[in-house]
Design a protein around this motif. Structure first.
Motif, PDB file in Angstrom:
ATOM      1  N   PHE A  10       0.874  -1.170   0.000  1.00  0.00           N
ATOM      2  CA  PHE A  10       0.000   0.000   0.000  1.00  0.00           C
ATOM      3  C   PHE A  10       0.913   1.221   0.000  1.00  0.00           C
ATOM      4  N   ASN A  11       0.704   2.154  -0.930  1.00  0.00           N
ATOM      5  CA  ASN A  11       1.495   3.380  -0.932  1.00  0.00           C
ATOM      6  C   ASN A  11       0.597   4.607  -0.884  1.00  0.00           C
ATOM      7  N   ALA A  12       1.175   5.724  -0.447  1.00  0.00           N
ATOM      8  CA  ALA A  12       0.445   6.990  -0.385  1.00  0.00           C
ATOM      9  C   ALA A  12       1.346   8.117  -0.848  1.00  0.00           C
ATOM     10  N   ASP A  13       0.819   8.983  -1.711  1.00  0.00           N
ATOM     11  CA  ASP A  13       1.513  10.209  -2.079  1.00  0.00           C
ATOM     12  C   ASP A  13       1.374  11.170  -0.902  1.00  0.00           C
ATOM     13  N   ILE A  14       2.496  11.727  -0.466  1.00  0.00           N
ATOM     14  CA  ILE A  14       2.443  12.484   0.778  1.00  0.00           C
ATOM     15  C   ILE A  14       3.470  13.614   0.764  1.00  0.00           C
ATOM     16  N   GLY A  15       3.307  14.583   1.668  1.00  0.00           N
ATOM     17  CA  GLY A  15       4.237  15.696   1.790  1.00  0.00           C
ATOM     18  C   GLY A  15       4.047  16.749   0.719  1.00  0.00           C
ATOM     19  N   GLU A  16       2.832  16.831   0.157  1.00  0.00           N
ATOM     20  CA  GLU A  16       2.616  17.732  -0.960  1.00  0.00           C
ATOM     21  C   GLU A  16       2.096  19.107  -0.535  1.00  0.00           C
ATOM     22  N   GLY A  17       2.722  19.675   0.498  1.00  0.00           N
ATOM     23  CA  GLY A  17       2.473  21.047   0.898  1.00  0.00           C
ATOM     24  C   GLY A  17       3.721  21.862   0.611  1.00  0.00           C
ATOM     25  N   SER A 219     -12.932  -0.279  -0.741  1.00  0.00           N
ATOM     26  CA  SER A 219     -12.409  -1.524  -0.165  1.00  0.00           C
ATOM     27  C   SER A 219     -12.735  -2.728  -1.044  1.00  0.00           C
ATOM     28  N   GLU A 220     -13.893  -2.732  -1.685  1.00  0.00           N
ATOM     29  CA  GLU A 220     -14.239  -3.817  -2.602  1.00  0.00           C
ATOM     30  C   GLU A 220     -13.320  -3.822  -3.814  1.00  0.00           C
ATOM     31  N   ARG A 221     -13.011  -2.625  -4.316  1.00  0.00           N
ATOM     32  CA  ARG A 221     -12.087  -2.517  -5.447  1.00  0.00           C
ATOM     33  C   ARG A 221     -10.700  -3.017  -5.059  1.00  0.00           C
ATOM     34  N   VAL A 222     -10.245  -2.608  -3.874  1.00  0.00           N
ATOM     35  CA  VAL A 222      -8.920  -3.018  -3.407  1.00  0.00           C
ATOM     36  C   VAL A 222      -8.873  -4.534  -3.221  1.00  0.00           C
ATOM     37  N   LYS A 223      -9.954  -5.100  -2.703  1.00  0.00           N
ATOM     38  CA  LYS A 223     -10.020  -6.559  -2.554  1.00  0.00           C
ATOM     39  C   LYS A 223      -9.885  -7.236  -3.914  1.00  0.00           C
ATOM     40  N   GLN A 224     -10.595  -6.734  -4.917  1.00  0.00           N
ATOM     41  CA  GLN A 224     -10.511  -7.315  -6.254  1.00  0.00           C
ATOM     42  C   GLN A 224      -9.103  -7.158  -6.827  1.00  0.00           C
ATOM     43  N   MET A 225      -8.493  -6.001  -6.597  1.00  0.00           N
ATOM     44  CA  MET A 225      -7.130  -5.769  -7.084  1.00  0.00           C
ATOM     45  C   MET A 225      -6.137  -6.718  -6.414  1.00  0.00           C
ATOM     46  N   GLY A 226      -6.265  -6.847  -5.086  1.00  0.00           N
ATOM     47  CA  GLY A 226      -5.311  -7.635  -4.329  1.00  0.00           C
ATOM     48  C   GLY A 226      -5.484  -9.133  -4.479  1.00  0.00           C
ATOM     49  N   PHE A 248      -3.130   5.001  -2.333  1.00  0.00           N
ATOM     50  CA  PHE A 248      -4.194   5.709  -1.628  1.00  0.00           C
ATOM     51  C   PHE A 248      -3.785   7.179  -1.561  1.00  0.00           C
ATOM     52  N   HIS A 249      -4.643   8.064  -2.037  1.00  0.00           N
ATOM     53  CA  HIS A 249      -4.296   9.483  -2.045  1.00  0.00           C
ATOM     54  C   HIS A 249      -4.494  10.089  -0.650  1.00  0.00           C
ATOM     55  N   ALA A 250      -3.414  10.562  -0.077  1.00  0.00           N
ATOM     56  CA  ALA A 250      -3.468  11.082   1.292  1.00  0.00           C
ATOM     57  C   ALA A 250      -4.255  12.380   1.410  1.00  0.00           C
ATOM     58  N   ASP A 251      -4.572  13.015   0.279  1.00  0.00           N
ATOM     59  CA  ASP A 251      -5.348  14.258   0.333  1.00  0.00           C
ATOM     60  C   ASP A 251      -6.853  14.011   0.253  1.00  0.00           C
ATOM     61  N   THR A 252      -7.256  12.744   0.184  1.00  0.00           N
ATOM     62  CA  THR A 252      -8.681  12.424   0.174  1.00  0.00           C
ATOM     63  C   THR A 252      -9.229  12.481   1.595  1.00  0.00           C
ATOM     64  N   PHE A 258     -10.857   4.535   4.020  1.00  0.00           N
ATOM     65  CA  PHE A 258     -10.490   3.676   2.890  1.00  0.00           C
ATOM     66  C   PHE A 258      -9.458   2.634   3.319  1.00  0.00           C
ATOM     67  N   LEU A 259      -8.416   3.107   3.989  1.00  0.00           N
ATOM     68  CA  LEU A 259      -7.320   2.230   4.388  1.00  0.00           C
ATOM     69  C   LEU A 259      -7.769   1.186   5.400  1.00  0.00           C
ATOM     70  N   GLU A 260      -8.540   1.603   6.381  1.00  0.00           N
ATOM     71  CA  GLU A 260      -8.989   0.668   7.413  1.00  0.00           C
ATOM     72  C   GLU A 260      -9.872  -0.421   6.820  1.00  0.00           C
ATOM     73  N   GLU A 261     -10.811  -0.039   5.946  1.00  0.00           N
ATOM     74  CA  GLU A 261     -11.698  -1.017   5.320  1.00  0.00           C
ATOM     75  C   GLU A 261     -10.928  -1.937   4.373  1.00  0.00           C
ATOM     76  N   ALA A 262      -9.969  -1.372   3.642  1.00  0.00           N
ATOM     77  CA  ALA A 262      -9.168  -2.173   2.720  1.00  0.00           C
ATOM     78  C   ALA A 262      -8.329  -3.198   3.475  1.00  0.00           C
ATOM     79  N   HIS A 263      -7.749  -2.797   4.601  1.00  0.00           N
ATOM     80  CA  HIS A 263      -6.992  -3.731   5.435  1.00  0.00           C
ATOM     81  C   HIS A 263      -7.888  -4.888   5.870  1.00  0.00           C
ATOM     82  N   ARG A 264      -9.076  -4.539   6.330  1.00  0.00           N
ATOM     83  CA  ARG A 264      -9.989  -5.576   6.838  1.00  0.00           C
ATOM     84  C   ARG A 264     -10.363  -6.559   5.734  1.00  0.00           C
TER      85      ARG A 264
END
Length: 276
Positions: A10-17, A219-226, A248-252, A258-264
């Motif tokens: 799982f990756n996130a784009d971050i630090g974009e300030g 989370s359903e999409r991530v499950k299908q991807m994974g 996962f876009h950190a600015d959403t 999203f992350l918690e449901e995808a993990h589950r």
């Protein structure tokens, strides 16, 4: 991890300030004001909470966003969270947030990318870390997916910077071919909250159906991807992606949900979240 367990990054784009200014819709960046704390438990979307739920981050290197103090602090936070740090280089387009195409020579583009890798790498070395991967930002990411010259410049820049440094990009694209030719490890990337067409292209952000915003749908999409390596397109068909990493876009605003449901969902299917 047993033989029946799969893993995915799982990756996130971050630090974009930049400087003291948080960007629109990115309320977690308010912690970055000078004198503030990025570790505040009161922050609605704290950096540490995001990093705890992903296995790698793509840190802006200064050309579309990110200033030296921000980069240094985020590197330290990633180390504390046990999260890998990759570079998120861009065209030199801070005023346009790296979303505009720029026509520069191949050699100049290589230098632009390598300059950004070096800036991040310096801060990582101070923490006993190193750049774990490279993922281009915005217009540079999109263009390298279909422009063979730009894709070659990106792949060669990464290959010259460090042998064996992985490159994240669109599956089955010009970038994947360029990486293979340059001897660069390539990691196919899928997007948890972006809609796809049948041909594997992302739906234009200007369309109302470009983003998926409900945690259950994501989370359903991530499950299908994974689990299956595919995603359902806006045309209603399954598209093969075979991703090694999911963004996962950190600015959403609802990214933590999203992350918690995808993990589950992935845990239910014996898929482990781990850096590739």
């Amino acid at each position: 991890m047993n033989a029946n367990t799969k893993s995915i990054d799982f990756n996130a784009d971050i630090g974009e300030g930049y400087g003291v200014w948080p960007a629109p819709n990115q309320i977690w960046r308010a912690d970055l004001e000078r004198g503030g704390s990025i570790d505040s438990v009161d922050a609605p979307l704290s950096v540490e909470r995001i990093m705890a739920l992903v296995s790698s981050v793509n840190l802006a290197c200064g050309f579309h966003a990110g200033d030296p103090y921000l980069i240094k602090r985020y590197v330290a936070t990633a180390k504390k969270a046990g999260c890998r740090v990759g570079a998120h280089p861009s065209y030199p387009d801070r005023s346009g947030f790296g979303l505009r195409y720029m026509d520069v020579s191949k050699d100049e583009l290589k230098a632009i990318i390598q300059y950004q890798l070096g800036a991040l790498d310096g801060f990582l070395r101070m923490e006993g870390m190193a750049v774990s991967h490279v993922k281009c930002h915005g217009a540079l990411y999109n263009r390298s997916g279909h422009d063979t010259v730009v894709a070659a410049a990106v792949a060669e820049a990464v290959a010259e910077y460090r042998d064996g440094l992985p490159l994240y990009g669109l599956p089955f694209s010009c970038m994947e071919e360029a990486a293979k030719k340059a001897g660069v490890p390539f990691v196919r990337e899928a997007f948890s909250d972006r809609a796809y067409h049948d041909n594997g292209a992302l739906v234009d952000r200007r369309r109302v159906d470009a983003m998926v915003t409900e945690p259950e749908s994501v989370s359903e999409r991530v499950k299908q991807m994974g689990v299956q390596g595919t995603v359902r397109s806006v045309e209603g068909n399954d598209v093969v992606l075979q991703p090694g990493t999911i963004c996962f876009h950190a600015d959403t605003p609802r990214v933590l949900h999203f992350l918690e449901e995808a993990h589950r969902k992935l845990q239910e299917h014996n898929v482990h979240i781990s850096a590739s």
